[in-house]
Scaffold this active site. Structure first.
Site, PDB file in Angstrom:
ATOM      1  CE1 TYR A  35     -44.504 -70.599  62.625  1.00 56.22           C
ATOM      2  CE2 TYR A  35     -43.505 -72.770  62.777  1.00 56.22           C
ATOM      3  CZ  TYR A  35     -44.438 -71.918  62.233  1.00 56.22           C
ATOM      4  OH  TYR A  35     -45.308 -72.387  61.276  1.00 56.22           O
TER       5      TYR A  35
ATOM      6  CG  ASP B  58     -64.210 -58.218  84.952  1.00 62.58           C
ATOM      7  OD1 ASP B  58     -63.481 -58.843  84.157  1.00 62.58           O
ATOM      8  OD2 ASP B  58     -64.979 -57.289  84.626  1.00 62.58           O
TER       9      ASP B  58
ATOM     10  CE1 TYR C 203     -43.879 -74.010  72.675  1.00 66.87           C
ATOM     11  CE2 TYR C 203     -42.976 -76.050  71.807  1.00 66.87           C
ATOM     12  CZ  TYR C 203     -43.888 -75.019  71.736  1.00 66.87           C
ATOM     13  OH  TYR C 203     -44.808 -75.003  70.720  1.00 66.87           O
TER      14      TYR C 203
END
Length: 431
Positions: free
Chosen positions: A395, A256, A322
């Site tokens: 996806y 933490d 991506y």
């Protein structure tokens, strides 16, 4: 159908260079280059064509060969140069140019091995598919495979370095569509342990919660939720030592923010990205880090490691980044697009198995997280370049299209108009 018959079918499609013709028979015979195979096949066909011409006054085979065979042209009594190969568009005339450019680009870099890769254009891929439809693929090799090999041999002769197919220090990518050369410098990985001696700093860089790292009043326009991290305190000396572009930090778990990390320290790997140098004195590097981070972070037990060490340390699933090229059925404003993308950032997505893969995966609803999604560019032509960083297993195409409601929320749903991914590139997998 024998080799010469297949070669005749190929010639029906248009002028073809020796390499591209010979490449269709790359798996036949050994000790020959594809260029030598192509030259031999053309010579055999010229002999046959000349025989037919003299015996039957039929010059059709010689005329088909003439655009790409000097011997056929001589048999016909004509003089001209070879026409452009319709398959590769004369890429094999540029081998030395690629090698010269690569050797020049590699100057000043510290490396022992390299590998050549090729990114073919859509047109070249289509040409090769058309060729294979006529010739078949039983004995052929890909265009990019031969280019990689031939350019790689020439580079090796110029720079006196070895090709490494498994773990090269540098990957040289030939982008045929853009006629550009790109270098990917393999990261250097250092295994060590760190001790965090003060409270209130995170392990890794932490973007401001409000602006997501863009800079705002809340974070004093730094883009940071916390101004320092273990990662950043280690980063500077590592970047300097390896002349790297940046670093990445891979810890074996994390503590933490308000906790100390004492004892022998937590194992971690620091990755020096795109390093100009690949070697350094690790004892000196540790001293440099500890001096600059005195009282905050302390590192120890540095050693060079392989990339696989990251997997050993990490226990979480892979995250992916991506790059998308997205098209829209109707015009969309930049303001509306940014608003919709912001609504998709840092949220959980419910995805029912997409229709395009439901035939091979169980039809279930899965929860996946989108970490960040941002607009890079909205072009005048109306398509967008978007970066998505998300949990593995999401996806991404359906995150954009919605897949007729099977993915929720989606960009199409938030915009109220259909959006589709035209191009998708995976640019990073973070284990």
């Amino acid at each position: 159908m024998d080799v010469l018959d297949i070669s005749k079918k190929i010639l029906h499609e248009g002028p073809i260079c020796d390499n591209c013709l010979g490449r269709q028979f790359a798996k036949l015979s050994t000790g020959l280059s594809n260029r030598e195979r192509g030259q031999a096949l053309k010579l055999a066909l010229v002999l046959e064509g000349d025989r037919i011409y003299k015996a039957e006054n039929d010059e059709s085979l010689l005329k088909e060969l003439a655009p790409c065979s000097v011997f056929a042209r001589k048999a016909l009594g004509t003089e001209s140069e070879d026409e452009q190969c319709w398959v590769c568009l004369d890429q094999f005339k540029k081998l030395d140019e690629w090698a010269d450019e690569a050797a020049k680009t590699l100057e000043g870099l510290e490396y022992s091995t390299f590998l050549v890769g090729t990114k073919v254009s859509g047109l070249l891929s289509e040409n090769e598919e058309l060729l294979w439809a006529e010739a078949g693929t039983a004995y052929a090799e890909q265009l990019k495979t031969e280019l990689n090999r031939e350019v790689g041999k020439r580079i090796s002769e110029k720079v006196h370095k070895d090709v490494d197919f498994e773990n090269p220090d540098i990957t040289i990518t030939l982008d045929l569509g853009k006629n550009e050369l790109d270098l990917q410098l393999r990261s250097v990985y250092i295994l060590g342990r760190y001790r965090k001696l003060i409270r209130g700093i995170p392990q890794t860089r932490w973007p401001c919660r409000k602006c997501k790292g863009k800079g705002c009043e809340r974070c004093n326009f730094t883009g940071k939720q916390y101004q320092e991290s273990v990662d950043e305190l280690i980063k500077g000396p590592v970047v300097e030592a390896f002349q790297a572009v940046d670093t990445a930090f891979h810890g074996s778990g994390r503590e933490d923010i308000d906790a100390l990390m004492l004892g022998s320290g937590r194992p971690f790997v620091v990755e020096a990205k795109s390093p100009v140098k690949r070697s350094t004195d690790l004892e000196e590097l540790m001293r440099n880090i500890n001096e600059k981070a005195a009282g905050k972070v302390e590192v120890r037990e540095f050693s060079f490691a392989g990339k696989d060490m990251i997997e050993t340390l990490k226990s979480s699933k892979a995250d992916k980044t991506y790059k998308l090229k997205v098209t829209f059925k109707e015009p969309v404003s930049e303001e509306k697009l940014k608003s919709s993308l912001e609504a998709l950032s840092d949220i959980e997505i419910s995805q029912q198995t997409p229709t395009r893969v439901v035939h091979r995966r169980a039809d279930l609803v899965r929860k996946r997280h989108v970490h960040r999604i941002k607009l890079d560019e909205l072009t005048d032509e109306g398509y967008a370049y978007i970066t998505v960083n998300c949990e593995g297993g999401l996806y991404v195409k359906e995150l954009v299209s919605g897949d007729e409601g099977r993915t929720n929320p989606s960009l199409s749903g938030l915009l109220g108009i259909p959006a589709l991914v035209e191009d998708l590139d995976v640019v990073n997998v973070d284990i």
